[in-house]
Motif scaffolding. Structure first.
Motif, PDB file in Angstrom:
ATOM      1  N   GLY A  40       0.674  -1.146  -0.126  1.00  0.00           N
ATOM      2  CA  GLY A  40      -0.038   0.057   0.033  1.00  0.00           C
ATOM      3  C   GLY A  40       0.870   1.247  -0.153  1.00  0.00           C
ATOM      4  O   GLY A  40       0.246   2.284   0.305  1.00  0.00           O
ATOM      5  N   VAL A  41       1.947   1.223  -0.372  1.00  0.00           N
ATOM      6  CA  VAL A  41       2.978   2.225  -0.280  1.00  0.00           C
ATOM      7  C   VAL A  41       3.099   3.045  -1.731  1.00  0.00           C
ATOM      8  O   VAL A  41       3.214   2.142  -2.773  1.00  0.00           O
ATOM      9  N   PRO A  42       2.987   4.290  -1.845  1.00  0.00           N
ATOM     10  CA  PRO A  42       2.725   4.872  -3.602  1.00  0.00           C
ATOM     11  C   PRO A  42       4.215   4.705  -3.796  1.00  0.00           C
ATOM     12  O   PRO A  42       4.974   5.176  -3.183  1.00  0.00           O
ATOM     13  N   ALA A  43       4.054   4.540  -5.217  1.00  0.00           N
ATOM     14  CA  ALA A  43       5.490   4.585  -5.779  1.00  0.00           C
ATOM     15  C   ALA A  43       5.938   6.186  -5.762  1.00  0.00           C
ATOM     16  O   ALA A  43       7.315   6.439  -5.668  1.00  0.00           O
ATOM     17  N   THR A  44       5.094   7.112  -6.162  1.00  0.00           N
ATOM     18  CA  THR A  44       5.219   8.578  -6.036  1.00  0.00           C
ATOM     19  C   THR A  44       4.303   9.239  -5.378  1.00  0.00           C
ATOM     20  O   THR A  44       2.950   8.853  -5.157  1.00  0.00           O
ATOM     21  N   LEU A  45       4.842  10.180  -4.443  1.00  0.00           N
ATOM     22  CA  LEU A  45       3.796  11.243  -3.853  1.00  0.00           C
ATOM     23  C   LEU A  45       4.261  12.479  -4.413  1.00  0.00           C
ATOM     24  O   LEU A  45       5.364  12.813  -4.332  1.00  0.00           O
ATOM     25  N   THR A  87      -6.376  23.888 -10.137  1.00  0.00           N
ATOM     26  CA  THR A  87      -6.334  23.482 -11.543  1.00  0.00           C
ATOM     27  C   THR A  87      -5.480  22.054 -11.560  1.00  0.00           C
ATOM     28  O   THR A  87      -5.593  21.198 -12.375  1.00  0.00           O
ATOM     29  N   ALA A  88      -4.333  21.990 -10.811  1.00  0.00           N
ATOM     30  CA  ALA A  88      -3.500  20.748 -10.572  1.00  0.00           C
ATOM     31  C   ALA A  88      -4.360  19.628 -10.034  1.00  0.00           C
ATOM     32  O   ALA A  88      -4.237  18.511 -10.702  1.00  0.00           O
ATOM     33  N   MET A  89      -5.023  19.828  -9.330  1.00  0.00           N
ATOM     34  CA  MET A  89      -5.779  18.754  -8.599  1.00  0.00           C
ATOM     35  C   MET A  89      -6.814  18.302  -9.576  1.00  0.00           C
ATOM     36  O   MET A  89      -6.983  17.053  -9.907  1.00  0.00           O
ATOM     37  N   ILE A  90      -7.493  19.142 -10.417  1.00  0.00           N
ATOM     38  CA  ILE A  90      -8.636  18.849 -11.552  1.00  0.00           C
ATOM     39  C   ILE A  90      -7.919  17.807 -12.496  1.00  0.00           C
ATOM     40  O   ILE A  90      -8.527  16.943 -12.989  1.00  0.00           O
ATOM     41  N   ALA A  91      -6.694  18.403 -12.819  1.00  0.00           N
ATOM     42  CA  ALA A  91      -5.910  17.553 -13.837  1.00  0.00           C
ATOM     43  C   ALA A  91      -5.286  16.347 -13.340  1.00  0.00           C
ATOM     44  O   ALA A  91      -4.840  15.392 -14.236  1.00  0.00           O
ATOM     45  N   GLY A  92      -5.522  15.856 -12.073  1.00  0.00           N
ATOM     46  CA  GLY A  92      -4.645  14.770 -11.330  1.00  0.00           C
ATOM     47  C   GLY A  92      -3.015  14.763 -11.360  1.00  0.00           C
ATOM     48  O   GLY A  92      -2.700  13.838 -11.441  1.00  0.00           O
ATOM     49  N   ALA A  93      -2.558  16.075 -11.414  1.00  0.00           N
ATOM     50  CA  ALA A  93      -1.055  16.219 -11.595  1.00  0.00           C
ATOM     51  C   ALA A  93      -0.455  16.354  -9.945  1.00  0.00           C
ATOM     52  O   ALA A  93       0.603  16.060  -9.967  1.00  0.00           O
ATOM     53  N   ILE A  94      -1.359  16.532  -9.162  1.00  0.00           N
ATOM     54  CA  ILE A  94      -0.624  16.479  -7.715  1.00  0.00           C
ATOM     55  C   ILE A  94      -1.542  15.490  -6.798  1.00  0.00           C
ATOM     56  O   ILE A  94      -2.811  15.347  -7.164  1.00  0.00           O
ATOM     57  N   ASP A  95      -1.054  15.026  -5.740  1.00  0.00           N
ATOM     58  CA  ASP A  95      -1.866  14.236  -4.735  1.00  0.00           C
ATOM     59  C   ASP A  95      -2.171  14.997  -3.359  1.00  0.00           C
ATOM     60  O   ASP A  95      -3.314  15.025  -2.872  1.00  0.00           O
ATOM     61  N   ILE A  96      -1.324  15.998  -2.974  1.00  0.00           N
ATOM     62  CA  ILE A  96      -1.360  16.767  -1.792  1.00  0.00           C
ATOM     63  C   ILE A  96      -0.995  18.082  -2.317  1.00  0.00           C
ATOM     64  O   ILE A  96       0.099  18.423  -3.129  1.00  0.00           O
ATOM     65  N   GLY A  97      -1.799  19.091  -1.885  1.00  0.00           N
ATOM     66  CA  GLY A  97      -1.406  20.522  -2.395  1.00  0.00           C
ATOM     67  C   GLY A  97      -1.647  21.689  -0.960  1.00  0.00           C
ATOM     68  O   GLY A  97      -2.472  21.340  -0.242  1.00  0.00           O
ATOM     69  N   LEU A 112     -16.628  23.689  -9.732  1.00  0.00           N
ATOM     70  CA  LEU A 112     -15.486  22.837  -9.682  1.00  0.00           C
ATOM     71  C   LEU A 112     -15.717  21.407  -8.967  1.00  0.00           C
ATOM     72  O   LEU A 112     -15.412  20.482  -9.546  1.00  0.00           O
ATOM     73  N   ASN A 113     -16.128  21.423  -7.627  1.00  0.00           N
ATOM     74  CA  ASN A 113     -16.646  20.161  -7.014  1.00  0.00           C
ATOM     75  C   ASN A 113     -15.249  19.046  -7.274  1.00  0.00           C
ATOM     76  O   ASN A 113     -15.441  18.025  -7.774  1.00  0.00           O
ATOM     77  N   ILE A 114     -14.210  19.770  -6.667  1.00  0.00           N
ATOM     78  CA  ILE A 114     -13.056  19.004  -6.724  1.00  0.00           C
ATOM     79  C   ILE A 114     -13.249  17.682  -5.790  1.00  0.00           C
ATOM     80  O   ILE A 114     -13.448  18.042  -4.686  1.00  0.00           O
ATOM     81  N   PRO A 115     -12.715  16.406  -6.126  1.00  0.00           N
ATOM     82  CA  PRO A 115     -12.818  15.410  -5.121  1.00  0.00           C
ATOM     83  C   PRO A 115     -11.628  15.244  -4.372  1.00  0.00           C
ATOM     84  O   PRO A 115     -10.782  14.514  -4.464  1.00  0.00           O
ATOM     85  N   TYR A 116     -11.523  16.195  -3.361  1.00  0.00           N
ATOM     86  CA  TYR A 116     -10.464  16.361  -2.211  1.00  0.00           C
ATOM     87  C   TYR A 116     -10.978  16.730  -1.027  1.00  0.00           C
ATOM     88  O   TYR A 116     -12.049  17.221  -0.911  1.00  0.00           O
ATOM     89  N   VAL A 232      -5.914  17.039  -0.150  1.00  0.00           N
ATOM     90  CA  VAL A 232      -5.426  15.574  -0.516  1.00  0.00           C
ATOM     91  C   VAL A 232      -6.537  15.058  -1.453  1.00  0.00           C
ATOM     92  O   VAL A 232      -7.922  15.039  -0.938  1.00  0.00           O
ATOM     93  N   ARG A 233      -6.223  14.412  -2.716  1.00  0.00           N
ATOM     94  CA  ARG A 233      -7.181  13.719  -3.504  1.00  0.00           C
ATOM     95  C   ARG A 233      -7.742  12.818  -2.798  1.00  0.00           C
ATOM     96  O   ARG A 233      -7.225  11.839  -1.875  1.00  0.00           O
ATOM     97  N   ASP A 234      -9.339  12.567  -2.714  1.00  0.00           N
ATOM     98  CA  ASP A 234     -10.012  11.496  -2.379  1.00  0.00           C
ATOM     99  C   ASP A 234      -9.428  10.246  -2.597  1.00  0.00           C
ATOM    100  O   ASP A 234      -9.083   9.171  -1.598  1.00  0.00           O
ATOM    101  N   GLU A 235      -9.200  10.106  -3.858  1.00  0.00           N
ATOM    102  CA  GLU A 235      -8.563   8.584  -4.305  1.00  0.00           C
ATOM    103  C   GLU A 235      -7.255   8.203  -3.563  1.00  0.00           C
ATOM    104  O   GLU A 235      -7.039   7.259  -3.461  1.00  0.00           O
ATOM    105  N   PHE A 236      -6.328   9.330  -3.660  1.00  0.00           N
ATOM    106  CA  PHE A 236      -5.185   8.824  -2.851  1.00  0.00           C
ATOM    107  C   PHE A 236      -5.420   8.633  -1.476  1.00  0.00           C
ATOM    108  O   PHE A 236      -4.538   7.651  -0.747  1.00  0.00           O
TER     109      PHE A 236
END
Length: 352
Positions: A40-45, A87-97, A112-116, A232-236
């Motif tokens: 369960g460890v992400p390869a990239t954060l 904008t980066a969250m919407i694009a899926g470009a970062i996990d935490i911001g 927007l309704n960003i899933p975070y 933080v993105r909900d998915e992450f």
């Protein structure tokens, strides 16, 4: 809304391009960080940070995440505003911001309704955000017809509009320009603007030759509190709860370093902001930093059974943003309570 959809689409395209070029491994099919390092460890954060003198810069400077997550590649990407982070969250470009409470309010609202969700408060904004004007502007009413810059959709933008409203000025009576902090500093030096509402370190540069009319600390005392929040993105968060727990613990560690060894904390922030340690210490003192226990109090994030007042603050900000036509509608309070990651926070600091 002044070609907002076009700007958003362009921003998403730019963020996606940036991700393709700079984020190692890209995204998996579900939009999460590429692959898994096992267990369960992400390869990239992928972390989106800003040049704000809080604990996040200490974590980055000390490489605590790299040490705590040795099987994860930590990618730090600098952003100039919370709007860019959205904008980066919407694009899926970062996990935490890191984004201010105003852009987070927009992110949790339509369209927007960003899933975070919000697992941490980096700082409660104080004297590190302020409205600075050129000598000759005596008060807020003197801004009528003047050119004032601020990053749109940021906490500074929210505070600027609140300050103008208090002074009886409408947005249309002031020429408000959308600029990122580096552009604000350049425009100030050229004499292109009469004032700006912005944060440190650019704020400190403007204050050398300008006059401060109002600070965010003063506005907070009058009910317009703003804060720098983690998203933080909900998915992450759902896929990698252990990694999020580790991230939260390192942020808490940074706050405690500020309290136990101010010199070491200031030195770390100074390196990240290219300041002297004394100036870094001064800027840190302009913020209110909260540790993990304090964040779980009723005044802030709260607990899973009792969401804190931050949700009420975001709801009030949404009401204000709706009057400014910055969002389509005001979500109800439970929507903002759901947006607080109280379970993730509680899990990170559970006894034992």
């Amino acid at each position: 809304m002044r070609n907002a959809l076009k700007r958003l689409a362009a921003g998403i395209a730019a963020a996606s391009l940036s991700l393709a070029v700079s984020a190692c491994g890209g995204s998996d099919a579900s939009g999460g960080s590429a692959g898994s390092g096992g267990d369960g460890v992400p390869a990239t954060l992928r972390i989106g940070y800003q040049l704000i003198p809080n604990g996040d810069l200490i974590v980055k400077d000390q490489k605590w995440l790299e040490q705590a997550l040795p099987n994860t590649k930590i990618v730090w990407s600098k952003f100039d505003s919370g709007g860019d982070v959205n904008t980066a969250m919407i694009a899926g470009a970062i996990d935490i911001g890191l984004a201010g409470s105003s852009p987070v309010t927009k992110g949790l609202s339509a369209p927007l309704n960003i899933p975070y969700r919000v697992p941490w408060i980096f700082d409660v904004i104080g004297d590190n955000e302020a409205l600075v004007v050129r000598n000759g502007v005596a008060d807020l009413k003197g801004l009528a017809g003047k050119r004032v810059a601020t990053p749109f959709s940021s906490t500074s933008h929210y505070s600027l509009l609140a300050a103008l409203a208090e002074a009886g000025l409408s947005e249309s009576q002031v020429k408000i320009l959308d600029m990122e902090p580096p552009d604000i500093q350049a425009a100030w030096q050229r004499g292109d603007i009469d004032g700006a509402y912005v944060w440190t370190p650019v704020l400190a540069e403007l204050q050398k030759s300008g006059k401060t009319l109002v600070t965010s600390r003063e506005l907070a005392q009058r009910g317009k509190l703003t804060a720098d929040l983690a998203v933080v993105r909900d998915e992450f968060a759902d896929r990698y709860p252990a990694a999020l727990k580790t991230w939260l613990q390192q942020e808490d560690r940074a706050v405690k370093l500020v309290r136990s060894d101010k010199n070491a904390a200031a030195a770390a922030v100074a390196r990240q902001l290219n300041l002297t340690p004394d100036e870094a210490a001064r800027q840190i003192d302009q913020l209110v930093l909260l540790d993990g226990t304090q964040q779980q109090s009723a005044d802030y994030l709260g607990t899973p059974s009792a969401p804190g007042k931050l949700a009420d603050n975001l709801h009030s900000a949404a009401e204000f943003l709706k009057t400014q036509q910055k969002i389509d509608a005001v979500p109800d309070l439970p929507a903002f309570q759901k947006g607080l990651a109280t379970k993730d926070l509680a899990n990170a600091f559970a006894a034992g």
